[in-house]
Design a protein around this motif. Structure first.
Motif, PDB file in Angstrom:
ATOM      1  N   SER B  21       0.856  -1.190   0.000  1.00 49.92           N
ATOM      2  CA  SER B  21       0.000   0.000   0.000  1.00 49.92           C
ATOM      3  C   SER B  21       0.886   1.232   0.000  1.00 49.92           C
ATOM      4  CB  SER B  21      -0.896   0.012   1.230  1.00 49.92           C
ATOM      5  OG  SER B  21      -0.138   0.325   2.382  1.00 49.92           O
ATOM      6  N   ALA B  22       0.331   2.316  -0.472  1.00 47.21           N
ATOM      7  CA  ALA B  22       1.067   3.582  -0.513  1.00 47.21           C
ATOM      8  C   ALA B  22       1.465   3.988   0.899  1.00 47.21           C
ATOM      9  CB  ALA B  22       0.209   4.658  -1.158  1.00 47.21           C
ATOM     10  N   GLU B  23       0.576   3.731   1.834  1.00 50.39           N
ATOM     11  CA  GLU B  23       0.856   4.105   3.224  1.00 50.39           C
ATOM     12  C   GLU B  23       2.074   3.353   3.780  1.00 50.39           C
ATOM     13  OE1 GLU B  23      -2.404   3.456   5.855  1.00 50.39           O
ATOM     14  OE2 GLU B  23      -1.430   4.513   7.500  1.00 50.39           O
ATOM     15  N   GLU B  49       2.572  14.575   7.555  1.00 45.38           N
ATOM     16  CA  GLU B  49       1.161  14.304   7.865  1.00 45.38           C
ATOM     17  C   GLU B  49       0.278  14.340   6.632  1.00 45.38           C
ATOM     18  OE1 GLU B  49      -0.317  16.684  11.143  1.00 45.38           O
ATOM     19  OE2 GLU B  49       1.497  16.105  12.240  1.00 45.38           O
ATOM     20  N   GLU B  50       0.482  15.406   5.831  1.00 46.21           N
ATOM     21  CA  GLU B  50      -0.338  15.534   4.630  1.00 46.21           C
ATOM     22  C   GLU B  50      -0.078  14.360   3.677  1.00 46.21           C
ATOM     23  OE1 GLU B  50      -0.445  19.688   3.096  1.00 46.21           O
ATOM     24  OE2 GLU B  50      -0.827  18.605   1.220  1.00 46.21           O
ATOM     25  N   GLY B  72       0.098   6.927  -5.890  1.00 48.55           N
ATOM     26  CA  GLY B  72       0.627   7.306  -4.579  1.00 48.55           C
ATOM     27  C   GLY B  72       2.146   7.365  -4.506  1.00 48.55           C
ATOM     28  N   LEU B  73       2.801   7.401  -5.646  1.00 49.21           N
ATOM     29  CA  LEU B  73       4.267   7.413  -5.681  1.00 49.21           C
ATOM     30  C   LEU B  73       4.827   8.588  -4.867  1.00 49.21           C
ATOM     31  CD1 LEU B  73       6.907   6.257  -7.130  1.00 49.21           C
ATOM     32  CD2 LEU B  73       6.599   8.158  -8.715  1.00 49.21           C
ATOM     33  N   PRO B  74       5.742   8.293  -3.936  1.00 54.22           N
ATOM     34  CA  PRO B  74       6.364   9.378  -3.161  1.00 54.22           C
ATOM     35  C   PRO B  74       7.426  10.102  -3.991  1.00 54.22           C
ATOM     36  CG  PRO B  74       6.609   7.222  -2.085  1.00 54.22           C
ATOM     37  CD  PRO B  74       6.199   6.970  -3.494  1.00 54.22           C
ATOM     38  N   ALA B 113      -1.712  13.118 -11.147  1.00 53.07           N
ATOM     39  CA  ALA B 113      -1.472  11.723 -11.550  1.00 53.07           C
ATOM     40  C   ALA B 113      -1.426  10.797 -10.342  1.00 53.07           C
ATOM     41  CB  ALA B 113      -0.167  11.639 -12.347  1.00 53.07           C
ATOM     42  N   GLY B 114      -1.699  11.349  -9.154  1.00 49.85           N
ATOM     43  CA  GLY B 114      -1.734  10.497  -7.970  1.00 49.85           C
ATOM     44  C   GLY B 114      -0.388  10.336  -7.286  1.00 49.85           C
ATOM     45  N   GLY B 115       0.574  11.213  -7.586  1.00 52.64           N
ATOM     46  CA  GLY B 115       1.849  11.205  -6.871  1.00 52.64           C
ATOM     47  C   GLY B 115       1.721  11.974  -5.562  1.00 52.64           C
ATOM     48  N   ILE B 116       2.632  11.723  -4.637  1.00 52.91           N
ATOM     49  CA  ILE B 116       2.574  12.376  -3.335  1.00 52.91           C
ATOM     50  C   ILE B 116       3.887  13.122  -3.065  1.00 52.91           C
ATOM     51  CG2 ILE B 116       2.419  12.003  -0.840  1.00 52.91           C
ATOM     52  CD1 ILE B 116       0.585   9.631  -1.431  1.00 52.91           C
ATOM     53  N   ILE B 117       3.743  14.413  -2.725  1.00 50.61           N
ATOM     54  CA  ILE B 117       4.935  15.220  -2.421  1.00 50.61           C
ATOM     55  C   ILE B 117       5.304  14.959  -0.963  1.00 50.61           C
ATOM     56  CG2 ILE B 117       5.913  17.557  -2.420  1.00 50.61           C
ATOM     57  CD1 ILE B 117       4.759  16.527  -5.177  1.00 50.61           C
TER      58      ILE B 117
END
Lengths: 97, 489, 483
Positions: B21-23, B49-50, B72-74, B113-117
């Motif tokens: 999972s992304a988490e 957190e975000e 969810g790619l970091p 695109a669903g990436g995460i900063i």
């Protein structure tokens, strides 16, 4: 001794144009370093470029415009919210004589 | 294997197969950051957190069979790229506390695109430097050797990737600022053609030279993010209308019959012997893979670096004038005098390297010196472009070193302003011509086991060819690339 | 002393686009909350980039064509670097050695001279406006200044003339002509007080004997036609006196000070900044193709001069009337809207140029906000033409219409001021007047022709002006001749 291209006075003049506050010691330090770098730059003088057109811009020339359609601006509180120096909806600066 | 060590390719595969999972991945990343970043100091700001709450949302989406392209790619972002609501400082005291009210176009595209900063990485102040030592806040260390610099300007991003503190990162490249640190940190980085990726939201230093670059662990990883962030942007007048291919597809083909030029000017006496050995070794491998190798000449290359520096500093002196303390950023005002406010704010808000470049840039633009320096440099730029055009008539790509030296010791070049310029000798000509180039790790120096980067340069908008060659070489060098820095401290 | 005055003007024209020149913020900033019309681009936030407004280029080309300029195919934007709190990026995006347009002219005609003259246009270039500053005073000193960036990024066209202007009068006529043209083109509202048109001037004196041009001064801060005329006159006199007294004019920038009625020193030439102009790398060169120019050329609307000719030809108006009607575009529009349904054109022009402008002027109302619409006005004029009311009464009705916005017919009916066309009613009054003024009647009979006018006046007095004077005159003659 390497050639002197800029004096401290020159550096003082540029610093004033660029609005960078420098003290005496900094002016001295920077003028020496700037001189060294300008000597390195001087290498380009060897090359004859009389017939050469400059390339000021990178990228493919294209017609790039925005349409004359209004889009929402930032709310006033956001525009002003990046500084503490504000007054009555305005940005505040020291008095201009 | 801890999930923070995944490549982007593996991450996406596992996400699509619902293996992870992304988490979970984010937690491993933040664990790694917690463990080592006190030492390595890659990050200036963490969006923990975000990012975690975003990851949960994406995991939920995936449960509902809605898988966004980046799943969810970091992604770590160099701190000179604006992130809305997240402090963005360009590693300068003058921007401490600045929170942009908007996202850079690349940030928007990654998020869409669903990436995460996950955070903002360290750099030389306003991307001016080669070591990260010009950051106003901290000095990032090289994960391979913590007595050495990670390279600059985008050194924080390079170190974060190398130390598995992110899966991939963005940096900016004005004269080598993603390729040099990639070379120093043993990772890969691509600087695309000028206009390929929108510059909207990049805290501009040299507008006509800089591009956003991608820094990652593998070539396919770079291609995946290229697919997401490339392409025309109506907010950037210099962004190109050219269509974006599927860069990942370019990694499928071999390199048989491609013609490679080896510019002899890139192998001058300035080049470190240990670096040279590794670069030549890789060139031989490319030859074994079927590439045709030939020496070429770029006759005006010795003028490229001074001309580049003049242009970069001139543009920077103007781009950095907006930091005047009025509507955002630092303001030092004690006497109620406007002129003094300007002088003090800018005099103490900028670091020494930035001040030096602003002064030089101002100097070369004054009416007395414009022709001899700025205009002349822009004419030399035409010659540099022409040199590249000429060789690309005969060759598909050019190959050489990314940096003349391996990573140097902390503090080693601090007092040598000219050295800050000289390290970009092989990378800056590429920016002068707006070309795409990649730096890929091609081994380690024999003596000190320090990473060496190989640079592959292509004609405008031929990133596919560059990626293709880099990928083939990467497969060839697999055993070298499987080595990881020792982070067991 | 027979020295000549030499004046060149630099006029900044705010272009009436909906959005700013490099972003999509609204240009409708006047009287709005400060800093409510800004975005990362016009605030100069880090990372923001300019994107050119095509409409602004259209308007700039249109104006340059109307000024007979050559449009350059290849345009470059430059950065003009200087620090000032109203300039958020600390550089202004402007044009330098490759402006949009060059080498034009504008034909002007002053009231005094019979001949028209061409004032040459050196160049016209695009640039962005700066924000606005307000200065707070404490103890007679500026304690702090406030910045509003709503105006930052409004598109401007800067028009620079050659030093062809020879007097303050010519300067004013040039500006009026230019204003008229930009209004007709619909590219600028031409409002000097609001700053949508701003004018700086370069002034020097040429020695007539040896033809040498004196040192020039630059004049700023003139916010109305009146201020421009006064400032120019003051500066011309100042320079002439200086020269007469053997002094030297110094190259400097001076500011018009409205309260003292003087031009005052601002800064010397030595203090002029090095602006470090260089090509703006965030904008690629702008190419203006021949077809782009042609498409705009084909759509140039009718300009004031052409309209004047048409008014003289189609409406048979005298030159003076036509000229005044076309100078301000909405006034000409008002006339034409009325003339569509009314053909006593001369009477219409008289009323517009007379009563209407007079009342509008008194109340400081723009013609397009006139409380009396063209339709309402012709209703009134038709009542006169049909003899329902006299011209004199019409003026009173007009005043009421202006105040109340009510129609002429309604007001006439209310006041009962319809003309008496009933012959018997008037006969009764005539009978009374003849009886009461025997002596005057005798004077008339004995050949004093003028005496009858007194009698007409008496009748008009009794009818409170509601009778037609011509009719009264003939009825009076008839009545007296009978005796």
């Amino acid at each position: 001794m390497s050639k002197q291209i800029v004096t401290e006075k020159d550096v003082g003049y540029i610093a004033k144009l660029a609005k960078i506050g420098l003290n005496k010691r900094e002016k001295e330090l920077y003028s020496g370093q700037i001189n060294d770098i300008l000597l390195f730059f001087a290498r380009i003088k060897e090359l004859n470029t009389e017939q050469i057109e400059p390339t000021f811009f990178e990228g493919t020339p294209s017609q790039h415009f925005h349409e004359d359609v209004v889009m929402p601006s930032l709310p006033q509180n956001i525009a002003l919210g990046m500084t503490g120096c504000r007054e009555d909806g305005y940005f505040e600066v020291p008095g201009i004589l | 294997m801890p999930l923070n060590e995944l490549s982007v390719v593996d991450y996406l595969n596992k996400m699509n197969n619902r293996e992870i999972s992304a988490e979970q991945v984010l937690k491993d990343i933040f664990n790694q950051i917690d463990r080592i970043d006190k030492t390595v100091k890659s990050y200036l700001y963490l969006n923990k957190e975000e990012a975690l709450s975003e990851a949960k949302k994406i995991d939920q989406k995936i449960k509902n069979n809605d898988i966004p392209p980046l799943a969810g790619l970091p992604v770590a972002i160099n701190d000179n790229i604006c992130t809305g609501g997240m402090e963005t400082t360009a590693a300068s005291r003058i921007l401490k506390g600045f929170i942009p009210p908007y996202d850079a176009t690349v940030i928007k595209r990654i998020k869409d695109a669903g990436g995460i900063i996950i955070g903002k990485t360290n750099l030389d102040e306003f991307a001016m430097g080669i070591s990260n030592e010009n950051s106003a806040f901290q000095i990032t260390l090289n994960p391979w050797d913590r007595t050495r610099v990670p390279g600059g300007a985008s050194g924080g991003s390079a170190a974060a990737v190398a130390a598995d503190e992110t899966l991939i990162a963005l940096g900016t490249d004005t004269g080598g600022s993603v390729r040099l640190p990639a070379s120093f940190c043993g990772i890969s980085a691509i600087k695309p053609t000028y206009g390929r990726i929108s510059r909207y939201g990049v805290i501009g230093c040299a507008s006509s030279l800089e591009q956003i670059g991608i820094m990652g662990k593998g070539i396919k990883d770079l291609a995946i993010l290229m697919n997401v962030i490339s392409g025309y942007d109506e907010l950037d007048s210099t962004s190109s209308h050219i269509s974006t291919p599927d860069f990942l597809l370019s990694c499928r083909e071999g390199i048989n019959n491609l013609k490679f030029g080896i510019p002899k000017e890139f192998f001058s006496q300035d080049l470190d012997r240990g670096v040279k050995e590794k670069v030549i070794d890789s060139i031989n491998r490319i030859s074994q893979l079927g590439g045709k190798i030939e020496e070429v000449s770029l006759p005006n290359m010795e003028y490229a670096l001074p001309a580049y520096s003049i242009i970069a500093m001139a543009e920077a002196s103007s781009n950095l004038a907006k930091f005047d303390g009025i509507s955002y950023g630092l303001r030092i005002e004690d006497s109620g005098d406007l002129e003094e406010m300007y002088l003090k704010t800018r005099g103490s808000g900028f670091g020494a390297e930035v001040i030096r470049r602003i002064l030089l840039g101002t100097y070369v633009l004054t009416s007395n010196h414009y022709e001899d320096y700025y205009l002349k440099a822009q004419k030399i730029r035409s010659l540099i472009k022409k040199d590249f055009e000429n060789v690309f008539k005969k060759f598909d790509l050019l190959i050489g070193p990314a940096s003349p030296v391996p990573p140097f010791k902390l503090g080693e070049k601090e007092d040598e302003p000219l050295a800050q310029i000289l390290a970009e000798i092989y990378t800056s000509p590429v920016n002068m011509a707006g070309l795409p180039a990649i730096s890929i790790n091609c081994g380690f120096t024999e003596k000190e086991r320090l990473p060496v980067g190989l640079q592959i340069i292509g004609p405008p908008f031929q990133e596919e060819k560059i990626l293709r060659v880099a990928y083939n070489l990467e497969q060839e060098l697999k055993e070298i690339n499987s080595v990881k820095p020792d982070l067991s401290f | 002393m027979g020295n000549d005055t030499v004046i060149g003007l630099e006029i900044h024209v705010q272009l009436l686009t909906k959005t700013k020149i490099f972003c999509n913020c609204s240009t409708d900033y006047f009287d709005q909350e400060p800093n409510s019309h800004t975005c990362p681009v016009c605030l100069g936030l880090p990372g923001s980039l300019p994107v050119l407004n095509k409409k602004a280029v259209d308007f700039a080309i249109l104006t340059a064509l109307a000024l007979n300029c050559h449009i350059n195919e290849s345009n470059i934007f430059h950065r003009k670097n200087y620090f000032y709190p109203d300039l958020p990026k600390a550089y202004q995006i402007s044009q330098f050695d490759r402006p949009l347009a060059e080498n034009g002219f504008l034909e002007i005609r002053t009231e005094k001279s019979a001949e028209s003259r061409n004032i040459r246009i050196n160049r016209a270039h695009m640039e962005e406006d700066a924000g606005k500053l307000i200065h707070l005073e404490r103890d007679g000193k500026t304690s702090s200044s406030l910045v509003d960036y709503n105006r930052s990024g409004i598109p401007l066209l800067e028009i620079v003339t050659e030093p062809d202007i020879q007097s303050s009068e010519e300067a004013i006529v040039f500006l009026q002509t230019l204003r008229s043209i930009v209004q007709y083109l619909g590219v600028c509202d031409g409002n000097l007080e609001r700053g949508s048109m701003r004018c700086d001037a370069n002034i020097s004196i040429r020695n007539k004997e040896n033809g040498e041009l004196g040192t020039k001064t630059e004049l700023k801060n003139m916010n109305s036609f009146r201020a421009i005329r006064q400032a120019l006159d003051f500066e011309i006199t100042r320079q002439r006196r200086l020269i007469e007294q053997g002094g030297k004019v110094l190259q400097e920038t001076r500011r018009w000070d409205e309260s003292s009625g003087k031009t005052v020193f601002m800064r010397s030439k030595e203090e002029a900044l090095d602006y470090r102009y260089f090509p703006e790398p965030d904008l690629l060169p702008l190419f203006i193709s021949q077809s782009w120019i042609e498409s705009i050329e084909n759509n140039i609307p009718e300009l004031p001069d052409e309209r004047k000719e048409r008014f003289m030809k189609d409406y048979k108006l005298p030159h003076y009337d036509a000229n005044r009607l076309v100078e301000v575009k909405p006034l000409g529009d008002y006339f034409e809207r009325a003339a569509k349904n009314y053909n006593n054109y001369k009477q219409l022009a008289n009323w517009i140029l007379g009563e209407l402008l007079c009342y509008l002027g008194q109340e400081n109302i723009d013609i397009d906000k006139s409380p009396i619409t063209p339709v309402a006005l012709i209703e009134l004029l038709e009542l006169i033409d049909r003899g329902v009311i006299s011209g004199k009464i019409a003026k009173n009705i007009f005043e009421e219409m202006f105040k109340t916005g009510q129609s002429a017919a309604l007001l006439v009916e209310k006041s009962g001021s319809t003309q008496i066309s009933n012959k018997e009613e008037i006969d009764d009054i005539i009978e009374k007047v003849v009886r009461d003024n025997c002596e005057t009647v005798q004077d008339y009979i004995s050949g004093k022709e003028k005496a009858i006018h007194f009698l007409v006046g008496q009748v008009m007095r009794y009818t409170k002006g509601r009778a037609q004077p011509d009719m009264v005159l003939s009825l009076l003659r008839e009545r007296i001749d009978k005796t």
